[in-house]
Design a protein around this motif. Structure first.
Motif, PDB file in Angstrom:
ATOM      1  N   THR A   1       0.816  -1.212   0.000  1.00  0.00           N
ATOM      2  CA  THR A   1       0.000   0.000   0.000  1.00  0.00           C
ATOM      3  C   THR A   1       0.852   1.266   0.000  1.00  0.00           C
ATOM      4  O   THR A   1       0.313   2.367   0.002  1.00  0.00           O
ATOM      5  CB  THR A   1      -0.948   0.023   1.216  1.00  0.00           C
ATOM      6  OG1 THR A   1      -0.149  -0.240   2.389  1.00  0.00           O
ATOM      7  CG2 THR A   1      -2.020  -1.037   1.096  1.00  0.00           C
ATOM      8  N   GLY A   2       2.172   1.134   0.000  1.00  0.00           N
ATOM      9  CA  GLY A   2       3.065   2.295   0.007  1.00  0.00           C
ATOM     10  C   GLY A   2       2.779   3.261  -1.122  1.00  0.00           C
ATOM     11  O   GLY A   2       2.888   4.484  -0.961  1.00  0.00           O
ATOM     12  N   ILE A   3       2.330   2.712  -2.247  1.00  0.00           N
ATOM     13  CA  ILE A   3       2.067   3.570  -3.408  1.00  0.00           C
ATOM     14  C   ILE A   3       0.899   4.524  -3.139  1.00  0.00           C
ATOM     15  O   ILE A   3       0.856   5.632  -3.669  1.00  0.00           O
ATOM     16  CB  ILE A   3       1.811   2.713  -4.679  1.00  0.00           C
ATOM     17  CG1 ILE A   3       1.790   3.610  -5.925  1.00  0.00           C
ATOM     18  CG2 ILE A   3       0.551   1.887  -4.567  1.00  0.00           C
ATOM     19  CD1 ILE A   3       1.965   2.871  -7.227  1.00  0.00           C
ATOM     20  N   MET A   4      -0.042   4.108  -2.281  1.00  0.00           N
ATOM     21  CA  MET A   4      -1.178   4.984  -1.941  1.00  0.00           C
ATOM     22  C   MET A   4      -0.661   6.243  -1.238  1.00  0.00           C
ATOM     23  O   MET A   4      -1.100   7.362  -1.522  1.00  0.00           O
ATOM     24  CB  MET A   4      -2.170   4.277  -1.006  1.00  0.00           C
ATOM     25  CG  MET A   4      -2.622   2.921  -1.459  1.00  0.00           C
ATOM     26  SD  MET A   4      -3.514   2.953  -3.021  1.00  0.00           S
ATOM     27  CE  MET A   4      -3.776   1.201  -3.287  1.00  0.00           C
TER      28      MET A   4
ATOM     29  N   GLU B   1      -0.796  14.456  -4.294  1.00  0.00           N
ATOM     30  CA  GLU B   1      -2.062  15.182  -4.429  1.00  0.00           C
ATOM     31  C   GLU B   1      -1.881  16.671  -4.160  1.00  0.00           C
ATOM     32  O   GLU B   1      -2.327  17.513  -4.934  1.00  0.00           O
ATOM     33  CB  GLU B   1      -3.111  14.622  -3.450  1.00  0.00           C
ATOM     34  CG  GLU B   1      -3.963  13.511  -3.999  1.00  0.00           C
ATOM     35  CD  GLU B   1      -4.688  13.905  -5.281  1.00  0.00           C
ATOM     36  OE1 GLU B   1      -5.493  14.853  -5.255  1.00  0.00           O
ATOM     37  OE2 GLU B   1      -4.417  13.263  -6.318  1.00  0.00           O
ATOM     38  N   GLY B   2      -1.207  16.948  -3.053  1.00  0.00           N
ATOM     39  CA  GLY B   2      -1.039  18.334  -2.622  1.00  0.00           C
ATOM     40  C   GLY B   2      -0.178  19.166  -3.573  1.00  0.00           C
ATOM     41  O   GLY B   2      -0.204  20.408  -3.504  1.00  0.00           O
ATOM     42  N   ARG B   3       0.536  18.535  -4.428  1.00  0.00           N
ATOM     43  CA  ARG B   3       1.403  19.287  -5.340  1.00  0.00           C
ATOM     44  C   ARG B   3       0.732  19.562  -6.690  1.00  0.00           C
ATOM     45  O   ARG B   3       1.285  20.275  -7.526  1.00  0.00           O
ATOM     46  CB  ARG B   3       2.715  18.524  -5.555  1.00  0.00           C
ATOM     47  CG  ARG B   3       3.558  18.509  -4.277  1.00  0.00           C
ATOM     48  CD  ARG B   3       4.826  17.713  -4.436  1.00  0.00           C
ATOM     49  NE  ARG B   3       5.624  18.154  -5.581  1.00  0.00           N
ATOM     50  CZ  ARG B   3       6.714  17.507  -6.014  1.00  0.00           C
ATOM     51  NH1 ARG B   3       7.092  16.393  -5.418  1.00  0.00           N
ATOM     52  NH2 ARG B   3       7.386  17.949  -7.051  1.00  0.00           N
TER      53      ARG B   3
END
Ligand code: F6R
Ligand code: MG
Ligand code: MG
Length: 366
Positions: free
Chosen positions: A349-352, A359-361
């Motif tokens: 799940t590291g990719i999540m 997202e914030g960028r």
């Protein structure tokens, strides 16, 4: 004589990462079953496929029998103890619960079981696959039991011409067993529509419509449904009774010549072709390729013959070479497109978190 075939399998530790269990680990499991199974089971066969150990048992106690399941569970605990002593990787990794409660379903190990009236001769096949999940058997079962292009018995044998009933499970449903029964040949398009979605719909069993007898049983557990998070692919096991009113051994084996692409392999997160291998084979290239073994048996009064290694025949060397070529071809595109599984099926799940951070960028241009 009414007999039960039970196969219970688990990954409880391996040498060299996820390659294969040690001899000492296998012996710990074997000696537990030998010592504690004497009064309970008629016969057993213990083997490994990749990093998974399977305990095949014959007995007269029916499905989900507490004693039989506990025998396997305790054998895996004894094995885990040895795995710890030897510093094996992933010791006890598939034993997800602390206390045994009734049977091993929902506790981590995979189970396939069948109860039936033993025929005067009882040929059957025991399949085990590693680095993939139960949907890997969807295509071979469809071809063997519903496709006359693969199985001439559907045309040539009057009993088989009545077709087979497929029991298919929606493995994404966690609140209970959500199943549907569909009949081949009338409903083959419906069967196909479900079976193409291998991560959600999995064949649980196949039944003769001529005699009502069970032909196949597949382990359908999905570990992430048990653990509540992704804990690995659920390397499945399967039992298939063959000959007479069922497909012949060769008709059940034939689909494995395709080397169809399945979910799994490296980090449980890729699409790679399924390679038929010999009994007690480890993994190698790219933590795979996904592998399937098949032990063929005859049985009388629950006593097993020695296993015959169905994929040891030289024919399968050509298949293995073709599957290796397919695997290499797919690996040329690395993480890209069809080579990797969709988000929902990634084992890590590291990719999540990575995507969350990105997202914030993002900015929306005006
Ligand atoms: C796949 C599998 C392996 C591991 C890989 C990394 O089902 O078992 O491909 O995912 O070897 O293992 P860890 O994360 O345990 O180092
Ligand atoms: Mg493993
Ligand atoms: Mg495994």
């Amino acid at each position: 004589m009414k007999l039960t075939l039970s196969v219970i399998k688990a990954d409880i530790g391996s040498i060299g990462g996820h390659i294969a269990p040690s001899e000492a680990l296998l012996e710990a499991v074997r000696s537990h079953v030998r010592e504690h199974g004497r009064e309970l089971i008629i016969d057993n066969y213990i083997s490994h496929t990749g990093d998974d150990i399977a305990i095949l048992m014959t007995h007269t106690h029916g499905l989900s029998h507490e004693g039989v399941h506990k025998l396997a569970w305790d054998a895996f605990l004894a094995g885990t103890e040895m795995a710890r002593q030897q510093g094996l990787y992933g010791a006890g990794q598939d034993l997800l619960k602390d206390a045994f409660s009734g049977n091993v379903r929902g506790m981590g190990p995979a189970v396939a079981e069948m109860e039936f009236e033993e025929r005067p001769n009882e040929p059957f096949l025991f399949f085990a696959a590693d680095k993939t999940d139960p949907g890997a058997f969807n295509l071979p079962l469809y071809l063997a039991f519903a496709d006359a292009m693969n199985t001439p018995g559907l045309i040539l044998s009057p009993k088989m011409a009545k077709g087979f009933r497929f029991v298919i499970m929606d493995v994404s449903h966690t609140e209970g067993d959500r199943v549907i029964e569909l009949n081949a040949p009338e409903e083959i398009y419906d069967i196909a529509a479900l079976l193409r979605d291998t991560e959600r719909y999995v064949v649980e069993s196949v039944w003769s419509r001529a005699t009502g007898e069970q032909a196949a049983a597949v382990a359908t557990s999905r570990l992430h449904n048990i653990a509540g998070k992704y804990t690995g692919k659920d390397d499945p096991v399967m039992l298939v009774r063959v000959q007479m009113n069922f497909p012949a051994t060769g008709e059940v084996l034939a689909p494995y010549a395709i080397g169809h692409f399945v979910a799994g392999c490296m980090r449980g997160s890729h699409q790679m072709p399924l390679m038929p291998v010999g009994l007690n084979c480890g993994t190698s290239y790219f933590d795979g390729p996904p592998l399937v073994s098949c032990a063929a048996f005859a049985m009388h009064g629950g006593k097993l013959t020695e296993p015959l290694d169905a994929f040891a025949h030289p024919f399968w060397d050509t298949v293995r070479n073709r599957v290796a070529d397919k695997a290499l071809e797919m690996r040329r595109q690395g993480f890209f497109g069809a080579a990797m599984l969709p988000m929902s099926e990634l084992e890590y799940t590291g990719i999540m978190e990575k995507l969350q951070a990105l997202e914030g960028r993002f900015t929306v241009r005006r």
